[in-house]
Enzyme design. Structure first.
Site, short mmCIF file in Angstrom:
data_model
loop_
_atom_site.label_atom_id
_atom_site.label_comp_id
_atom_site.label_asym_id
_atom_site.label_seq_id
_atom_site.Cartn_x
_atom_site.Cartn_y
_atom_site.Cartn_z
N HIS A 131 0.84 -1.20 0.00
CA HIS A 131 0.00 0.00 0.00
C HIS A 131 0.87 1.24 0.00
O HIS A 131 1.76 1.40 0.85
CB HIS A 131 -0.91 -0.02 1.23
CG HIS A 131 -1.94 1.06 1.25
ND1 HIS A 131 -1.71 2.30 1.81
CD2 HIS A 131 -3.20 1.08 0.77
CE1 HIS A 131 -2.79 3.04 1.68
NE2 HIS A 131 -3.71 2.33 1.06
N ALA A 192 -10.83 7.14 -6.27
CA ALA A 192 -11.03 5.71 -6.37
C ALA A 192 -12.06 5.46 -7.47
O ALA A 192 -12.81 6.36 -7.86
CB ALA A 192 -11.55 5.15 -5.04
#
Length: 378
Positions: A131, A192
């Protein structure tokens, strides 16, 4: 508190302001006390706090505790050797050796910038990473070199189903694009491909807020408004089936193309702190002068951005904005006055630091802060 499904909004929160230098030192020291090399700790701290300074708290210092959970479980390679495994003048495949995502993506973005400056454009793919935080941070590194940047990534947990299904096979798969301008603020899109990020759900749950019924559905396809229940549901794609298609394309380009995890191969780093995630990323950088002079491009970009920002708004008190147009002012405000941190997050950080004999800096302002939130990310 005001919440919006898309765009930005300034909201009143219970957060208090903390000075960036003190937080940066705190993060570096906590990471170093857990065996993270000083250089890597500095890079992780810088990228995390850039997210906070930009108004993306879901990808900022609040990520430190879960990152440390993974460090302690042995999920990161603390001696990672980031390397190029395939290369041409306009491309590279980077293997992150299971190192910190922020370290790997900083390397990849800077490599893309160097190649694009020399060859006009460069596409760099990443595998075996983790991440990396807010995608806009990496796309915007192109702006320092008057380049256009485009970033895509595989999220680190599957929170979305394919359109028409209920099997969690897809992640938030974010997209970020940075386009330079002249006198106007650059366009920096960071989103996103789900309506909101999973991090926004976590923030809503921490604050005890209800969520719109268009954000999440349960495993039977019914809408969910309780953020605690939503943590076990499925995020909805932006634009229905179109968002699903965009999510899939990013997954193929950032994951499958690089030999990184995608679909059922994705590891949920929220619950599995040991298994390497093999996170995939891609970043493309382009020199505008491949198409026209940089000065002409910036002048035209200014005209179009100004036209949009000065267009007639629905509400005279809320002018039309372009993606990222408040980044510079928000970052400057963060540098001058500090970044807002929620009490629950501050308490977790303080306890984390105390366990290592490291004190969380005192807030610079004990009054509630206004938090400038942007749209969803990974």
């Amino acid at each position: 508190m005001e919440l919006q499904e898309n765009g930005s909004s300034v909201v009143e929160s219970s957060a208090t302001l903390y000075a960036l230098p003190g937080l940066r030192t705190f993060v570096r020291e906590v990471l170093a006390s857990n065996g993270v090399a000083a250089g890597d700790a500095a890079t992780v701290a810088d990228r995390m706090l850039e997210a906070d300074a930009r108004g993306v708290p879901s990808h900022g210092i609040t990520r430190l505790p879960p990152y440390l959970d993974r460090v302690r479980a042995g999920g990161y390679n603390l001696d990672a050797k980031v390397r190029i495994v395939r290369e041409s003048p306009v491309s590279a495949l980077v293997d992150g050796d299971n190192g910190f995502g922020q370290v790997v993506m900083t390397y990849a973005a800077d490599l893309a910038a160097r190649k694009a400056a020399a060859s006009g454009l460069a596409w760099v793919g990443v595998r075996n990473s983790n991440h990396a935080g807010a995608g806009g941070v990496y796309a915007a590194r192109a702006l320092e070199h008057d380049l256009i940047g485009l970033y895509g990534a595989i999220g680190n947990a599957n929170h979305m189903a394919p359109w028409g299904g209920v099997s969690p096979l897809l992640s938030t798969n974010p997209l970020a694009v940075a386009i330079p301008a002249g006198r106007q603020p650059p366009v920096v899109l960071d989103m996103a491909t789900t309506v909101v990020s999973f991090g926004r759900l976590k923030l809503a749950a921490q604050r005890g807020e209800s969520i719109p019924d268009t954000w999440v559905m349960d495993l039977a396809g019914a809408p969910v408004t309780d953020p605690a229940e939503a943590m076990h549901g499925l995020l909805m794609p932006i634009g229905g089936y179109k968002g699903y298609g965009l999510n899939l394309v990013i997954g193929m380009l950032a994951g499958t193309l690089n030999g990184a995890a995608f679909g059922s191969e994705t590891i949920d780093f929220n619950h599995d702190h040991v298994t390497p995630t093999n996170t995939g990323n891609m970043i493309l950088m382009v020199r505008p002068d491949l198409f026209r002079s940089l000065e002409e491009f910036k002048a035209s970009a200014d005209e179009r951005i100004r036209e949009l920002r000065e267009s007639r708004p629905v509400d005279p008190g809320r002018p039309v904005r372009t993606p990222g147009d408040a980044l510079e002012s928000r970052s400057r405000r963060s540098r001058e006055h500090g970044v807002p941190i929620e009490p629950a997050t501050a308490a977790r950080l303080a306890a984390l630091g105390a366990a290592h004999g490291i004190e969380l800096p005192a807030p610079v302002d004990a009054t509630p802060a206004h938090t400038d939130l942007e749209g969803g990310r990974s």
